[in-house]
Scaffold this motif. Structure first.
Motif, PDB file in Angstrom:
ATOM      1  N   ARG A   3      -0.722  -6.946   7.757  1.00 18.93           N
ATOM      2  CA  ARG A   3      -0.947  -5.682   7.246  1.00 18.93           C
ATOM      3  C   ARG A   3      -0.021  -4.764   8.113  1.00 18.93           C
ATOM      4  O   ARG A   3      -0.135  -4.505   9.099  1.00 18.93           O
ATOM      5  CB  ARG A   3      -2.350  -5.483   7.093  1.00 18.93           C
ATOM      6  CG  ARG A   3      -3.045  -6.088   6.218  1.00 18.93           C
ATOM      7  CD  ARG A   3      -4.516  -5.902   6.015  1.00 18.93           C
ATOM      8  NE  ARG A   3      -5.093  -6.688   5.162  1.00 18.93           N
ATOM      9  CZ  ARG A   3      -5.528  -6.642   3.756  1.00 18.93           C
ATOM     10  NH1 ARG A   3      -4.995  -5.713   3.086  1.00 18.93           N
ATOM     11  NH2 ARG A   3      -6.049  -7.467   3.097  1.00 18.93           N
ATOM     12  N   GLU A  46      -8.072  -6.320  -4.363  1.00 14.24           N
ATOM     13  CA  GLU A  46      -7.063  -5.372  -3.800  1.00 14.24           C
ATOM     14  C   GLU A  46      -6.124  -5.071  -4.907  1.00 14.24           C
ATOM     15  O   GLU A  46      -5.466  -5.954  -5.073  1.00 14.24           O
ATOM     16  CB  GLU A  46      -6.478  -5.720  -2.740  1.00 14.24           C
ATOM     17  CG  GLU A  46      -7.501  -5.929  -1.402  1.00 14.24           C
ATOM     18  CD  GLU A  46      -6.857  -6.176  -0.111  1.00 14.24           C
ATOM     19  OE1 GLU A  46      -5.736  -5.306   0.186  1.00 14.24           O
ATOM     20  OE2 GLU A  46      -7.039  -7.008   0.759  1.00 14.24           O
ATOM     21  N   HIS A  95       1.437  -0.537   7.878  1.00 12.72           N
ATOM     22  CA  HIS A  95       1.515   0.869   7.349  1.00 12.72           C
ATOM     23  C   HIS A  95       2.824   1.561   7.408  1.00 12.72           C
ATOM     24  O   HIS A  95       3.410   1.266   8.656  1.00 12.72           O
ATOM     25  CB  HIS A  95       0.491   1.986   7.680  1.00 12.72           C
ATOM     26  CG  HIS A  95      -1.025   1.741   7.202  1.00 12.72           C
ATOM     27  ND1 HIS A  95      -2.164   2.309   7.722  1.00 12.72           N
ATOM     28  CD2 HIS A  95      -1.330   0.904   6.375  1.00 12.72           C
ATOM     29  CE1 HIS A  95      -3.132   1.807   7.015  1.00 12.72           C
ATOM     30  NE2 HIS A  95      -2.729   0.873   6.282  1.00 12.72           N
ATOM     31  N   THR A 113       2.539   4.285   2.959  1.00  7.76           N
ATOM     32  CA  THR A 113       2.605   3.053   2.296  1.00  7.76           C
ATOM     33  C   THR A 113       1.847   2.075   2.989  1.00  7.76           C
ATOM     34  O   THR A 113       1.991   1.842   4.045  1.00  7.76           O
ATOM     35  CB  THR A 113       4.183   2.575   1.995  1.00  7.76           C
ATOM     36  OG1 THR A 113       4.855   3.654   1.344  1.00  7.76           O
ATOM     37  CG2 THR A 113       4.327   1.530   0.882  1.00  7.76           C
ATOM     38  N   GLU A 114       1.042   1.179   2.147  1.00  8.83           N
ATOM     39  CA  GLU A 114       0.490  -0.077   2.416  1.00  8.83           C
ATOM     40  C   GLU A 114       1.368  -1.260   2.272  1.00  8.83           C
ATOM     41  O   GLU A 114       1.464  -1.460   1.059  1.00  8.83           O
ATOM     42  CB  GLU A 114      -0.921  -0.149   2.140  1.00  8.83           C
ATOM     43  CG  GLU A 114      -1.947   1.041   2.641  1.00  8.83           C
ATOM     44  CD  GLU A 114      -3.482   0.573   1.923  1.00  8.83           C
ATOM     45  OE1 GLU A 114      -3.817  -0.312   2.459  1.00  8.83           O
ATOM     46  OE2 GLU A 114      -3.915   1.627   1.059  1.00  8.83           O
ATOM     47  N   ILE A 115       1.651  -1.816   3.200  1.00  8.68           N
ATOM     48  CA  ILE A 115       2.497  -3.182   3.078  1.00  8.68           C
ATOM     49  C   ILE A 115       1.694  -4.508   3.600  1.00  8.68           C
ATOM     50  O   ILE A 115       1.277  -4.363   4.499  1.00  8.68           O
ATOM     51  CB  ILE A 115       3.888  -2.993   3.783  1.00  8.68           C
ATOM     52  CG1 ILE A 115       4.549  -1.909   3.450  1.00  8.68           C
ATOM     53  CG2 ILE A 115       4.727  -4.347   3.505  1.00  8.68           C
ATOM     54  CD1 ILE A 115       5.686  -1.519   4.319  1.00  8.68           C
ATOM     55  N   LEU A 116       1.424  -5.462   2.797  1.00  4.77           N
ATOM     56  CA  LEU A 116       1.017  -6.657   2.945  1.00  4.77           C
ATOM     57  C   LEU A 116       2.113  -7.592   3.048  1.00  4.77           C
ATOM     58  O   LEU A 116       2.824  -7.908   1.965  1.00  4.77           O
ATOM     59  CB  LEU A 116      -0.091  -7.020   1.944  1.00  4.77           C
ATOM     60  CG  LEU A 116      -1.450  -6.570   1.973  1.00  4.77           C
ATOM     61  CD1 LEU A 116      -1.579  -5.008   2.020  1.00  4.77           C
ATOM     62  CD2 LEU A 116      -2.318  -7.333   0.956  1.00  4.77           C
ATOM     63  N   HIS A 148       2.950   5.911  -0.938  1.00  9.21           N
ATOM     64  CA  HIS A 148       1.641   6.056  -1.071  1.00  9.21           C
ATOM     65  C   HIS A 148       1.003   5.130  -2.040  1.00  9.21           C
ATOM     66  O   HIS A 148       0.094   5.477  -2.969  1.00  9.21           O
ATOM     67  CB  HIS A 148       1.285   7.515  -1.965  1.00  9.21           C
ATOM     68  CG  HIS A 148       1.959   8.736  -1.082  1.00  9.21           C
ATOM     69  ND1 HIS A 148       1.657   8.988   0.311  1.00  9.21           N
ATOM     70  CD2 HIS A 148       3.044   9.530  -1.343  1.00  9.21           C
ATOM     71  CE1 HIS A 148       2.314  10.052   0.754  1.00  9.21           C
ATOM     72  NE2 HIS A 148       3.286  10.450  -0.443  1.00  9.21           N
ATOM     73  N   GLN A 149       1.457   4.135  -2.016  1.00 15.62           N
ATOM     74  CA  GLN A 149       0.993   2.750  -2.849  1.00 15.62           C
ATOM     75  C   GLN A 149       0.672   1.807  -1.952  1.00 15.62           C
ATOM     76  O   GLN A 149       1.084   1.516  -0.691  1.00 15.62           O
ATOM     77  CB  GLN A 149       1.875   2.479  -3.985  1.00 15.62           C
ATOM     78  CG  GLN A 149       2.122   3.590  -5.055  1.00 15.62           C
ATOM     79  CD  GLN A 149       3.230   3.279  -6.088  1.00 15.62           C
ATOM     80  OE1 GLN A 149       2.889   2.622  -6.933  1.00 15.62           O
ATOM     81  NE2 GLN A 149       4.412   3.945  -6.039  1.00 15.62           N
ATOM     82  N   LYS A 150       0.281   0.584  -2.505  1.00 10.80           N
ATOM     83  CA  LYS A 150       0.152  -0.705  -1.832  1.00 10.80           C
ATOM     84  C   LYS A 150       0.852  -1.522  -2.531  1.00 10.80           C
ATOM     85  O   LYS A 150       0.724  -1.901  -3.558  1.00 10.80           O
ATOM     86  CB  LYS A 150      -1.344  -1.055  -1.779  1.00 10.80           C
ATOM     87  CG  LYS A 150      -1.646  -2.392  -0.932  1.00 10.80           C
ATOM     88  CD  LYS A 150      -3.208  -2.885  -1.225  1.00 10.80           C
ATOM     89  CE  LYS A 150      -4.172  -2.035  -0.347  1.00 10.80           C
ATOM     90  NZ  LYS A 150      -5.581  -2.539  -0.563  1.00 10.80           N
ATOM     91  N   LEU A 198      -2.910  -4.036  -6.131  1.00  6.99           N
ATOM     92  CA  LEU A 198      -1.477  -3.972  -5.736  1.00  6.99           C
ATOM     93  C   LEU A 198      -0.655  -3.362  -6.826  1.00  6.99           C
ATOM     94  O   LEU A 198      -0.766  -3.555  -7.916  1.00  6.99           O
ATOM     95  CB  LEU A 198      -0.763  -5.398  -5.304  1.00  6.99           C
ATOM     96  CG  LEU A 198      -1.832  -6.161  -4.382  1.00  6.99           C
ATOM     97  CD1 LEU A 198      -1.019  -7.815  -4.244  1.00  6.99           C
ATOM     98  CD2 LEU A 198      -1.342  -5.488  -2.810  1.00  6.99           C
ATOM     99  N   ASP A 199      -0.022  -2.235  -6.314  1.00  2.07           N
ATOM    100  CA  ASP A 199       0.936  -1.633  -7.121  1.00  2.07           C
ATOM    101  C   ASP A 199       2.517  -2.489  -7.408  1.00  2.07           C
ATOM    102  O   ASP A 199       3.064  -2.307  -8.680  1.00  2.07           O
ATOM    103  CB  ASP A 199       1.353  -0.358  -6.564  1.00  2.07           C
ATOM    104  CG  ASP A 199      -0.028   0.770  -6.379  1.00  2.07           C
ATOM    105  OD1 ASP A 199      -0.337   0.918  -7.414  1.00  2.07           O
ATOM    106  OD2 ASP A 199      -0.394   0.853  -5.209  1.00  2.07           O
TER     107      ASP A 199
END
Length: 217
Positions: free
Chosen positions: A185, A46, A187, A2-5, A146-148, A48-49
């Motif tokens: 950021r 970018e 992960h 997971t990508e986390i901002l 598997h989402q951002k 974002l989900d």
């Protein structure tokens, strides 16, 4: 993965004069709105989900600018609120040592179980606050595997995530600067947060950004 901002809200009038907010619900000022718009523009390419925001309006307003350019809605979660500082809330930082000398000394000692004096809201120890925040961050990290996603919150929340990723003890002094409207950021690999980038404010005028606690903590 997971990508986390993890994003701190834009500036408020209380940030500008160094008055402690905590759970008190202070809106963005004009500069904070400008920062939020610049932040949203920087992220518009970018995908974002999901965007999840603290329920305090300074975070919701910041998240709203991002959501507007992303074309998606916002999920609100009080679990991403700033730490509650009890009687410290609403006070100028320079006044706190004089108003609450013993509690201030305990706070500055980094005791993770130090309590705050009573106020409009019931304060949280460092340990309780960290547990609350990380439970919510890890919940969303797993839900959106598997989402951002963007989590729009507060300086204290960002610090919790930094400590967790670096596996720092709760009584360690803060070692990073936390800017308004910064992008941070991470992960999530299914087990642990990993810090990828900290304190991105390239979209802002660096001379006009403020740290969360002005290095008092």
């Amino acid at each position: 993965m997971t990508e986390i901002l993890l994003i701190r809200h834009g500036e408020t009038a209380w940030n500008a004069i160094k008055r402690l907010q905590g759970h008190l619900d202070i809106p963005l000022n004009a500069e904070g709105t400008r920062q939020a718009k610049a932040l949203a523009a920087a992220l518009q390419n970018e995908k974002l989900d999901a965007i999840i925001s603290s329920d305090l309006q300074r975070a919701v307003q910041t998240a709203g600018e991002i959501a507007r350019l992303q074309g998606i809605g916002i999920r609100i979660d009080a679990g991403l609120r700033e730490r509650c500082y009890g009687g410290f809330e609403g006070q100028l930082y320079i006044e706190i040592p004089h108003l609450f000398p013993e509690a201030h000394a305990a706070w500055k000692s980094h005791d993770p179980d130090a309590e705050f004096p009573p106020g409009e809201n019931t304060g949280e120890t460092t340990r309780r606050f960290h547990q609350r925040v990380m439970e919510h961050i890890y919940y969303y990290a797993r839900q959106f595997m598997h989402q951002k996603i963007a989590l729009v919150a507060h300086g204290g929340v960002l610090e919790c995530a930094y400590r967790d990723a670096k596996q720092l003890p709760l009584n360690a002094p803060r070692e990073v600067t936390i800017f308004n409207a910064s992008i941070n950021r991470f992960h999530f690999d299914g087990k642990q947060l990993q810090l990828i980038q900290w304190g991105d404010i390239a979209h802002l005028d660096a001379d006009d950004t403020l740290d969360e606690i002005d290095q008092l903590k």
